[in-house]
Write a protein that holds these residues in place. Sequence first.
Motif, PDB file in Angstrom:
ATOM      1  N   LYS A  42       0.833  -1.205   0.000  1.00 42.16           N
ATOM      2  CA  LYS A  42       0.000   0.000   0.000  1.00 42.16           C
ATOM      3  C   LYS A  42       0.867   1.253   0.000  1.00 42.16           C
ATOM      4  O   LYS A  42       0.641   2.179  -0.780  1.00 42.16           O
ATOM      5  CB  LYS A  42      -0.914  -0.006   1.225  1.00 42.16           C
ATOM      6  CG  LYS A  42      -1.752   1.232   1.378  1.00 42.16           C
ATOM      7  CD  LYS A  42      -2.595   1.150   2.646  1.00 42.16           C
ATOM      8  CE  LYS A  42      -3.389   2.426   2.851  1.00 42.16           C
ATOM      9  NZ  LYS A  42      -4.208   2.381   4.053  1.00 42.16           N
ATOM     10  N   ILE A  45       2.926   1.706  -3.373  1.00 48.51           N
ATOM     11  CA  ILE A  45       2.024   2.029  -4.484  1.00 48.51           C
ATOM     12  C   ILE A  45       1.561   3.476  -4.365  1.00 48.51           C
ATOM     13  O   ILE A  45       1.606   4.246  -5.330  1.00 48.51           O
ATOM     14  CB  ILE A  45       0.830   1.048  -4.530  1.00 48.51           C
ATOM     15  CG1 ILE A  45       1.315  -0.354  -4.909  1.00 48.51           C
ATOM     16  CG2 ILE A  45      -0.225   1.541  -5.520  1.00 48.51           C
ATOM     17  CD1 ILE A  45       0.284  -1.453  -4.702  1.00 48.51           C
ATOM     18  N   GLN A  46       1.106   3.878  -3.174  1.00 53.05           N
ATOM     19  CA  GLN A  46       0.619   5.244  -2.978  1.00 53.05           C
ATOM     20  C   GLN A  46       1.726   6.283  -3.083  1.00 53.05           C
ATOM     21  O   GLN A  46       1.459   7.441  -3.375  1.00 53.05           O
ATOM     22  CB  GLN A  46      -0.109   5.359  -1.643  1.00 53.05           C
ATOM     23  CG  GLN A  46      -1.429   4.622  -1.655  1.00 53.05           C
ATOM     24  CD  GLN A  46      -2.167   4.691  -0.322  1.00 53.05           C
ATOM     25  OE1 GLN A  46      -1.580   4.950   0.721  1.00 53.05           O
ATOM     26  NE2 GLN A  46      -3.471   4.439  -0.371  1.00 53.05           N
ATOM     27  N   ASP A  47       2.977   5.872  -2.887  1.00 53.67           N
ATOM     28  CA  ASP A  47       4.120   6.777  -3.053  1.00 53.67           C
ATOM     29  C   ASP A  47       4.552   6.908  -4.516  1.00 53.67           C
ATOM     30  O   ASP A  47       5.502   7.620  -4.821  1.00 53.67           O
ATOM     31  CB  ASP A  47       5.320   6.300  -2.230  1.00 53.67           C
ATOM     32  CG  ASP A  47       5.161   6.589  -0.748  1.00 53.67           C
ATOM     33  OD1 ASP A  47       4.243   7.344  -0.377  1.00 53.67           O
ATOM     34  OD2 ASP A  47       5.951   6.047   0.050  1.00 53.67           O
ATOM     35  N   GLY A  48       3.886   6.175  -5.418  1.00 47.24           N
ATOM     36  CA  GLY A  48       4.202   6.269  -6.840  1.00 47.24           C
ATOM     37  C   GLY A  48       5.445   5.506  -7.254  1.00 47.24           C
ATOM     38  O   GLY A  48       6.043   5.808  -8.280  1.00 47.24           O
ATOM     39  N   THR A  51       5.015   0.939 -11.296  1.00 46.03           N
ATOM     40  CA  THR A  51       4.403   1.214 -12.598  1.00 46.03           C
ATOM     41  C   THR A  51       3.671  -0.025 -13.080  1.00 46.03           C
ATOM     42  O   THR A  51       4.068  -1.156 -12.781  1.00 46.03           O
ATOM     43  CB  THR A  51       5.454   1.618 -13.662  1.00 46.03           C
ATOM     44  OG1 THR A  51       6.379   0.548 -13.844  1.00 46.03           O
ATOM     45  CG2 THR A  51       6.185   2.886 -13.270  1.00 46.03           C
ATOM     46  N   VAL A  56       2.896   5.051 -14.009  1.00 43.10           N
ATOM     47  CA  VAL A  56       2.789   5.041 -12.551  1.00 43.10           C
ATOM     48  C   VAL A  56       1.350   4.715 -12.170  1.00 43.10           C
ATOM     49  O   VAL A  56       0.401   5.256 -12.730  1.00 43.10           O
ATOM     50  CB  VAL A  56       3.202   6.406 -11.948  1.00 43.10           C
ATOM     51  CG1 VAL A  56       2.935   6.445 -10.456  1.00 43.10           C
ATOM     52  CG2 VAL A  56       4.670   6.674 -12.231  1.00 43.10           C
ATOM     53  N   CYS A  57       1.191   3.797 -11.230  1.00 40.77           N
ATOM     54  CA  CYS A  57      -0.138   3.385 -10.781  1.00 40.77           C
ATOM     55  C   CYS A  57      -0.243   3.642  -9.278  1.00 40.77           C
ATOM     56  O   CYS A  57       0.607   3.206  -8.509  1.00 40.77           O
ATOM     57  CB  CYS A  57      -0.367   1.898 -11.075  1.00 40.77           C
ATOM     58  SG  CYS A  57      -1.996   1.325 -10.570  1.00 40.77           S
ATOM     59  N   LEU A  58      -1.291   4.351  -8.869  1.00 41.40           N
ATOM     60  CA  LEU A  58      -1.521   4.663  -7.463  1.00 41.40           C
ATOM     61  C   LEU A  58      -2.663   3.845  -6.870  1.00 41.40           C
ATOM     62  O   LEU A  58      -3.053   4.069  -5.730  1.00 41.40           O
ATOM     63  CB  LEU A  58      -1.802   6.160  -7.297  1.00 41.40           C
ATOM     64  CG  LEU A  58      -0.720   7.106  -7.821  1.00 41.40           C
ATOM     65  CD1 LEU A  58      -1.170   8.560  -7.690  1.00 41.40           C
ATOM     66  CD2 LEU A  58       0.591   6.887  -7.097  1.00 41.40           C
ATOM     67  N   ARG A  60      -3.871   0.425  -5.476  1.00 37.29           N
ATOM     68  CA  ARG A  60      -3.394  -0.881  -5.015  1.00 37.29           C
ATOM     69  C   ARG A  60      -4.335  -2.006  -5.426  1.00 37.29           C
ATOM     70  O   ARG A  60      -3.941  -3.148  -5.518  1.00 37.29           O
ATOM     71  CB  ARG A  60      -3.163  -0.874  -3.514  1.00 37.29           C
ATOM     72  CG  ARG A  60      -4.404  -0.629  -2.716  1.00 37.29           C
ATOM     73  CD  ARG A  60      -4.087  -0.501  -1.257  1.00 37.29           C
ATOM     74  NE  ARG A  60      -5.301  -0.213  -0.522  1.00 37.29           N
ATOM     75  CZ  ARG A  60      -5.540  -0.594   0.692  1.00 37.29           C
ATOM     76  NH1 ARG A  60      -4.635  -1.274   1.350  1.00 37.29           N
ATOM     77  NH2 ARG A  60      -6.664  -0.294   1.277  1.00 37.29           N
TER      78      ARG A  60
END
Length: 85
Positions: A42, A45-48, A51, A56-58, A60
């Motif tokens: 988590k 992913i939230q920190d970027g 990919t 880049v996928c935010l 999760r």
Amino acid sequence: MIVKVKRKGEKAPISVSISTEFIKLESAMKLANCIDSGGMAKTVIQDGQVTVNGEVCLMRGKKLTPGDRFAFMGQEYLITIHALV
């Protein structure tokens, strides 16, 4: 004809085999052993830092299907379907 060019020193993608229609990104990361826990997934992913298919996928909970790729810390992972023998 499609030609793929590999950069010198580029690592080949690691295959992450699934037996379902899709897998969520954070679960795929745990399955690939590139992180230790869902909480860690988590955070990164939230920190970027992850990919999916080159972007880049935010999210999760992003659904990955066979053929999708995700990358983390310079390593790429390829989602594949588990072949039944």
